[in-house]
Design an enzyme around this catalytic site. Structure first.
Site, PDB file in Angstrom:
ATOM      1  CG  ASP A 125     -10.486 -10.180 -21.407  1.00  0.00           C
ATOM      2  OD1 ASP A 125      -9.700 -11.151 -21.392  1.00  0.00           O
ATOM      3  OD2 ASP A 125     -11.304  -9.990 -22.329  1.00  0.00           O
TER       4      ASP A 125
ATOM      5  CG  HIS B  16      -2.356   0.360   0.838  1.00  0.00           C
ATOM      6  ND1 HIS B  16      -2.699   1.530   0.204  1.00  0.00           N
ATOM      7  CD2 HIS B  16      -3.524  -0.299   1.007  1.00  0.00           C
ATOM      8  CE1 HIS B  16      -4.010   1.580   0.012  1.00  0.00           C
ATOM      9  NE2 HIS B  16      -4.527   0.476   0.483  1.00  0.00           N
TER      10      HIS B  16
END
Length: 445
Positions: free
Chosen positions: A392, A164
Site C-alpha cells: 500500500d 533474479h
C-alpha cells in the site's frame, strides 16, 4: 491494447551508497539466465469514494513524483538493485555503481476490466510491464524496472521486471514493502543484508552428501505432434474455492498418516496428477514435480540473518510414473510431495550449495528448453507467503497480484486470495491441446 509511454526516468539512490562489487552465490546465478527479468503486476482499482484514495502528501491518485522520490530513498538500503551485472572471471557479480532503476510512466486507453481476470499472457505483460533491451551487453540494462500505467477507468497497475540474480521473490517483496512504507512517510520495516559470501558460499572442501538430481537438466521429450512448432501454448487461471479445497482434502485417507498434509502439498499433488492425465502420457513414462522452496527457515547452521536480500530458493523434486499417479490415492501422491519438501533441511541445502560449486557452468536446471516447455514435467511455485496486501503506497492495498507472463509449458503458480477467504488461484501454462483436458481433471474430485 494501446499503450503510450509518457516518461522514463532512471532513478538513482537518494544518498551515496557503497561503490563495490557484490559477490553472487551459485544459488543467485542458477535460477534464471542473466538475460531475463521476472515480471509481476499489482492492480489498484480507484475507490468510488474519493476520500478513500487521498494520500497525505498529494491529492493525485498514485502521484508519480511521490513514487519516484520514495523509490530513490528505498534504493539507498537496497543499493544492489540500482547496480548492473558484470562478469569477473567465470562468475557474475553486481557492480554496485548506483546507475539506477528504471521508472516508466505510461497511459492506456483501455479500462482494467478489458483484462478480465488478469490471467498472465503476452498482452498483459506488454501493456503493464516495462521491456528490456538486452542487445547491448550484460552491463547495459537495469536490474529493476518499474512501470506505473494509468487506465481510462481511473485504476492503475504497477508492473515489475525484477532480475533474479539480485534476489528472490521474498526479498523483492521486502524491497517493495520498504518502498511502499517510505511513500507513506514511514521507515522501512527491516534493514537488508546483502553479503552472500558470508552466508551462502560453498564449504571448502565441499561436503556433498546427496545426489542432487534437481540440478540435472530437465530435457523435454516432446511427441511428434508437439514438435512442429504450430502447437500453441495457453495461459489461464483456475480458482479453487475454500469449499473445493476442503472437498479435495476430504478425499484423503489419513488413517495411516501421522503427519498433517498442508494445503499446498495436497493441491500441488492434485496439479501433478491432473497435468499427467491431461497430456495423455503412457503409464510407464516418468513425470517430475518440481517445487521451488524458500530455504530461509530451513538453513540454521548457522541461520540466515533476518533481512537477507539474496536468493534462497532451492528445488524439491518428486518423480513418479504416470501409471502410479493415475492409480494411487491422492494421499500417497501428497505424501510423496511432503516427503520431498521435508528432505530440504540444512544438511541437504548446504550439500546442494557445495554441489553447484563442483559443477562449474551448471545450466539453469529447468529453463533450458528452446521449445519453452518442461514436458513431461510440471513446476508448481507457491506465492502463498508473499503478503502483497502490504504493498500500500498510500492509496490503498492492491486488488490483484500475479505473474504477468508464464513462458514455459508445465509451469504454474499458486496464489492465495487477497480476501483471506481460503480460496487459491492457479496460474498455469499448457499446450492448448492439453488445457481443456486439464480443466476436466482439475475439477473432477
Amino acid at each position: 491494447m494501446s499503450i503510450q509511454i509518457k516518461q522514463s526516468t532512471m532513478v538513482r539512490p537518494a544518498e551515496e551508497t557503497p561503490n563495490k562489487s557484490l559477490w553472487l552465490s551459485n544459488i543467485d546465478m542458477i535460477l534464471r539466465t542473466p538475460y531475463s527479468h521476472t515480471g509481476a503486476v499489482l492492480i489498484y482499482k480507484q475507490p468510488d469514494n474519493n476520500e478513500d484514495n487521498i494520500h497525505p502528501s498529494s491529492s493525485m491518485y498514485f502521484d508519480a513524483n511521490i513514487l519516484i522520490e520514495a523509490l530513490s530513498k528505498a534504493l539507498v538500503p537496497f543499493y544492489p538493485m540500482a547496480g548492473r551485472l558484470k562478469i569477473n572471471g567465470d562468475r557474475y557479480e553486481i557492480d554496485c555503481n548506483a546507475e539506477g532503476a528504471l521508472f516508466v510512466e505510461a497511459e492506456s486507453s483501455h479500462v482494467l476490466e478489458d483484462f478480465g481476470d488478469f490471467r498472465p499472457n503476452d498482452e498483459l505483460h506488454r501493456v503493464m510491464v516495462p521491456t528490456c533491451d538486452y542487445s547491448k551487453g550484460i552491463s547495459s540494462f537495469p536490474l529493476l524496472m518499474v512501470q506505473l500505467t494509468r487506465f481510462r477507468c481511473g485504476g492503475v497497475s504497477i508492473g515489475f521486471a525484477q532480475h533474479h540474480h539480485v534476489c528472490d521473490g521474498m526479498a523483492h517483496f521486502e524491497f517493495n514493502n520498504s518502498w511502499a512504507r517510505i511513500a507513506k512517510g514511514l521507515l522501512p520495516a527491516l534493514e537488508p543484508v546483502h553479503d552472500r559470501y558470508l552466508h551462502l558460499r560453498p564449504r571448502n572442501p565441499p561436503q556433498i552428501k546427496y545426489s542432487h538430481s534437481q540440478f540435472e537438466p530437465f530435457v523435454p521429450s516432446l511427441p511428434n505432434e508437439l514438435l512442429d512448432g504450430k502447437t500453441n501454448k495457453s495461459q489461464t487461471l483456475f480458482i479453487l474455492s475454500r469449499e473445493q479445497i476442503n472437498t479435495l482434502k476430504q478425499k484423503l485417507d489419513l488413517s495411516n498418516n501421522t503427519t498433517r498434509l498442508s494445503t499446498y502439498e495436497v493441491v500441488a499433488a492434485h496439479v501433478w496428477r491432473s497435468v499427467s492425465k491431461a497430456r495423455g502420457l503412457s503409464d510407464h513414462e516418468e513425470i517430475k514435480l518440481i517445487m521451488p522452496v524458500d530455504g530461509r527457515s530451513r538453513i540454521n547452521n548457522p541461520s540466515l540473518p533476518k533481512g537477507y536480500c539474496g536468493n534462497v530458493v532451492f528445488l524439491a523434486v518428486c518423480t513418479a510414473t504416470v501409471g502410479d499417479l493415475s492409480c494411487n490415492p491422492l494421499t500417497d501422491t501428497a505424501g510423496k510431495v511432503q516427503e520431498a519438501l521435508k528432505g530440504l533441511d540444512d544438511d541437504y541445502l548446504r550439500s546442494a550449495i557445495d554441489h553447484t560449486e563442483s559443477k562449474p557452468g551448471l545450466p539453469v536446471p529447468y529453463m533450458g528448453s528452446p521449445e519453452k516447455t518442461l514436458y513431461p514435467n510440471v513446476l508448481v511455485n507457491s506465492w502463498g507467503r508473499i503478503p502483497y496486501q502490504a504493498m500500500d503506497f498510500g492509496w490503498g492495498s492492491p486488488t490483484f497480484f500475479g505473474i504477468s507472463n508464464i513462458f514455459y509449458d508445465g509451469q504454474c503458480f499458486l496464489i492465495p486470495s487477497r480476501d483471506g477467504d481460503g480460496s487459491m488461484t492457479l496460474a498455469i501454462n499448457l499446450f492448448s491441446s492439453h488445457l481443456s483436458r486439464f480443466k476436466k481433471y482439475f475439477y473432477d474430485f
